[in-house]
Design a protein around this motif. Sequence first.
Motif, PDB file in Angstrom:
ATOM      1  N   GLN A   1      -4.500   5.167   4.331  1.00  0.00           N
ATOM      2  CA  GLN A   1      -5.900   5.153   3.908  1.00  0.00           C
ATOM      3  C   GLN A   1      -6.208   3.925   3.052  1.00  0.00           C
ATOM      4  O   GLN A   1      -7.296   3.362   3.146  1.00  0.00           O
ATOM      5  CB  GLN A   1      -6.260   6.434   3.140  1.00  0.00           C
ATOM      6  CG  GLN A   1      -6.238   7.680   3.998  1.00  0.00           C
ATOM      7  CD  GLN A   1      -4.891   8.408   3.985  1.00  0.00           C
ATOM      8  OE1 GLN A   1      -3.851   7.822   3.703  1.00  0.00           O
ATOM      9  NE2 GLN A   1      -4.923   9.690   4.315  1.00  0.00           N
ATOM     10  N   GLN A   2      -5.258   3.512   2.229  1.00  0.00           N
ATOM     11  CA  GLN A   2      -5.450   2.291   1.437  1.00  0.00           C
ATOM     12  C   GLN A   2      -5.577   1.080   2.359  1.00  0.00           C
ATOM     13  O   GLN A   2      -6.398   0.194   2.106  1.00  0.00           O
ATOM     14  CB  GLN A   2      -4.282   2.090   0.479  1.00  0.00           C
ATOM     15  CG  GLN A   2      -4.268   3.045  -0.680  1.00  0.00           C
ATOM     16  CD  GLN A   2      -3.044   2.830  -1.556  1.00  0.00           C
ATOM     17  OE1 GLN A   2      -1.931   2.644  -1.058  1.00  0.00           O
ATOM     18  NE2 GLN A   2      -3.248   2.859  -2.859  1.00  0.00           N
TER      19      GLN A   2
ATOM     20  N   VAL B   1       0.861  -1.182   0.000  1.00  0.00           N
ATOM     21  CA  VAL B   1       0.000   0.000   0.000  1.00  0.00           C
ATOM     22  C   VAL B   1       0.896   1.229   0.000  1.00  0.00           C
ATOM     23  O   VAL B   1       2.027   1.193   0.475  1.00  0.00           O
ATOM     24  CB  VAL B   1      -0.985   0.029   1.202  1.00  0.00           C
ATOM     25  CG1 VAL B   1      -1.986  -1.109   1.110  1.00  0.00           C
ATOM     26  CG2 VAL B   1      -0.243  -0.013   2.531  1.00  0.00           C
TER      27      VAL B   1
ATOM     28  N   GLU C   1      -9.077   0.996   3.800  1.00  0.00           N
ATOM     29  CA  GLU C   1     -10.063   0.506   2.837  1.00  0.00           C
ATOM     30  C   GLU C   1     -10.021  -1.020   2.737  1.00  0.00           C
ATOM     31  O   GLU C   1     -11.062  -1.673   2.649  1.00  0.00           O
ATOM     32  CB  GLU C   1      -9.855   1.150   1.458  1.00  0.00           C
ATOM     33  CG  GLU C   1     -10.208   2.629   1.426  1.00  0.00           C
ATOM     34  CD  GLU C   1     -11.619   2.921   1.910  1.00  0.00           C
ATOM     35  OE1 GLU C   1     -12.572   2.252   1.452  1.00  0.00           O
ATOM     36  OE2 GLU C   1     -11.785   3.830   2.758  1.00  0.00           O
TER      37      GLU C   1
END
Length: 104
Positions: free
Chosen positions: A69-70, A65, A73
């Motif tokens: 934030q990834q 990543v 998710e």
Amino acid sequence: MIYDRSVRIDGEDFEVVAAAGDYGYDWSEAALLRSASGELFYDYESGCSCNSFGDYTTRDDLKPVQTWQQAVELAKVDLDPGDAATFAARLNELRPARSTAAAA
């Protein structure tokens, strides 16, 4: 929250930046990991009390990543909503505080 935890995967040490999950006899955990070179990876694992996070993981299992934030998710897919929110909150605690000073 600062984690003093690392995991060794395929002979390489990874810092556990943050983690959250459901812990009990049957457990599941999502984590954001940082390699010694600074690369970020997301990992999700589950098991029972006879094993722990990272026991059967290979480097190929880790998902690269670019941002935390990834990772959040991905955790939303793997964890229940409450645990995913905890994961996001723990990562958010690590973000530098934004300055509230007015620009001169």
